[in-house]
Design a protein around this motif. Sequence first.
Motif, PDB file in Angstrom:
ATOM      1  N   LEU A 227       1.468   4.201  -0.298  1.00 17.34           N
ATOM      2  CA  LEU A 227       0.237   3.489  -0.612  1.00 17.34           C
ATOM      3  C   LEU A 227       0.449   2.374  -1.628  1.00 17.34           C
ATOM      4  CD1 LEU A 227      -2.159   6.554  -0.934  1.00 17.34           C
ATOM      5  CD2 LEU A 227      -2.114   4.897   0.920  1.00 17.34           C
ATOM      6  N   ALA A 228       1.331   2.593  -2.599  1.00 14.10           N
ATOM      7  CA  ALA A 228       1.470   1.645  -3.707  1.00 14.10           C
ATOM      8  C   ALA A 228       2.422   0.485  -3.406  1.00 14.10           C
ATOM      9  CB  ALA A 228       1.922   2.374  -4.967  1.00 14.10           C
TER      10      ALA A 228
ATOM     11  N   LEU B 166      -4.478  -2.716  -7.861  1.00 12.04           N
ATOM     12  CA  LEU B 166      -4.263  -2.156  -6.527  1.00 12.04           C
ATOM     13  C   LEU B 166      -3.432  -0.875  -6.590  1.00 12.04           C
ATOM     14  CD1 LEU B 166      -3.645  -5.386  -4.431  1.00 12.04           C
ATOM     15  CD2 LEU B 166      -5.629  -3.880  -4.333  1.00 12.04           C
ATOM     16  N   GLY B 167      -2.511  -0.817  -7.544  1.00 13.45           N
ATOM     17  CA  GLY B 167      -1.734   0.412  -7.728  1.00 13.45           C
ATOM     18  C   GLY B 167      -2.602   1.562  -8.205  1.00 13.45           C
ATOM     19  N   ALA B 168      -3.538   1.266  -9.110  1.00  9.63           N
ATOM     20  CA  ALA B 168      -4.475   2.299  -9.557  1.00  9.63           C
ATOM     21  C   ALA B 168      -5.353   2.742  -8.397  1.00  9.63           C
ATOM     22  CB  ALA B 168      -5.329   1.775 -10.707  1.00  9.63           C
ATOM     23  N   LEU B 169      -5.759   1.805  -7.562  1.00  6.60           N
ATOM     24  CA  LEU B 169      -6.548   2.154  -6.380  1.00  6.60           C
ATOM     25  C   LEU B 169      -5.734   3.027  -5.423  1.00  6.60           C
ATOM     26  CD1 LEU B 169      -9.299   1.633  -5.059  1.00  6.60           C
ATOM     27  CD2 LEU B 169      -8.269  -0.303  -3.898  1.00  6.60           C
TER      28      LEU B 169
ATOM     29  N   LEU C 221      -2.114   8.243 -11.278  1.00  6.23           N
ATOM     30  CA  LEU C 221      -2.601   6.878 -11.463  1.00  6.23           C
ATOM     31  C   LEU C 221      -1.532   5.994 -12.087  1.00  6.23           C
ATOM     32  CD1 LEU C 221      -6.244   7.462 -12.699  1.00  6.23           C
ATOM     33  CD2 LEU C 221      -5.513   6.531 -10.519  1.00  6.23           C
ATOM     34  N   LEU C 222      -0.852   6.505 -13.118  1.00 10.15           N
ATOM     35  CA  LEU C 222       0.207   5.714 -13.751  1.00 10.15           C
ATOM     36  C   LEU C 222       1.366   5.457 -12.797  1.00 10.15           C
ATOM     37  CD1 LEU C 222       0.312   7.317 -17.305  1.00 10.15           C
ATOM     38  CD2 LEU C 222      -0.591   5.082 -16.664  1.00 10.15           C
TER      39      LEU C 222
END
Length: 87
Positions: free
Chosen positions: A22-23, A39-42, A68-69
């Motif tokens: 995803l990231a 976008l990475g947090a999303l 999240l991190l």
Amino acid sequence: MRGIGFLGFAIATIFHPLLLALAIPAGLLAGTPIRAAGLGALAGVLRIVLHYLLYDTKLTFATMLVTLLGGVGVACATWLIRRRMHD
């Protein structure tokens, strides 16, 4: 930013490869590092939601925070790698 990226890849490979799936595209699509972090947090939030939908276990707050991190780190590192390849 480089340190956050390496930490993110380490977190993502330990916890779940789905976070990488995803990231990494989030980092490739982002135009700036701030957008990559968002976008990475999303991607991390999406991974948490998918965990609750697919598995019957609960996540602790610390696991959610690390997820999240990890998403932010992977997306930022991917953005940094893409930027350096185009320079």
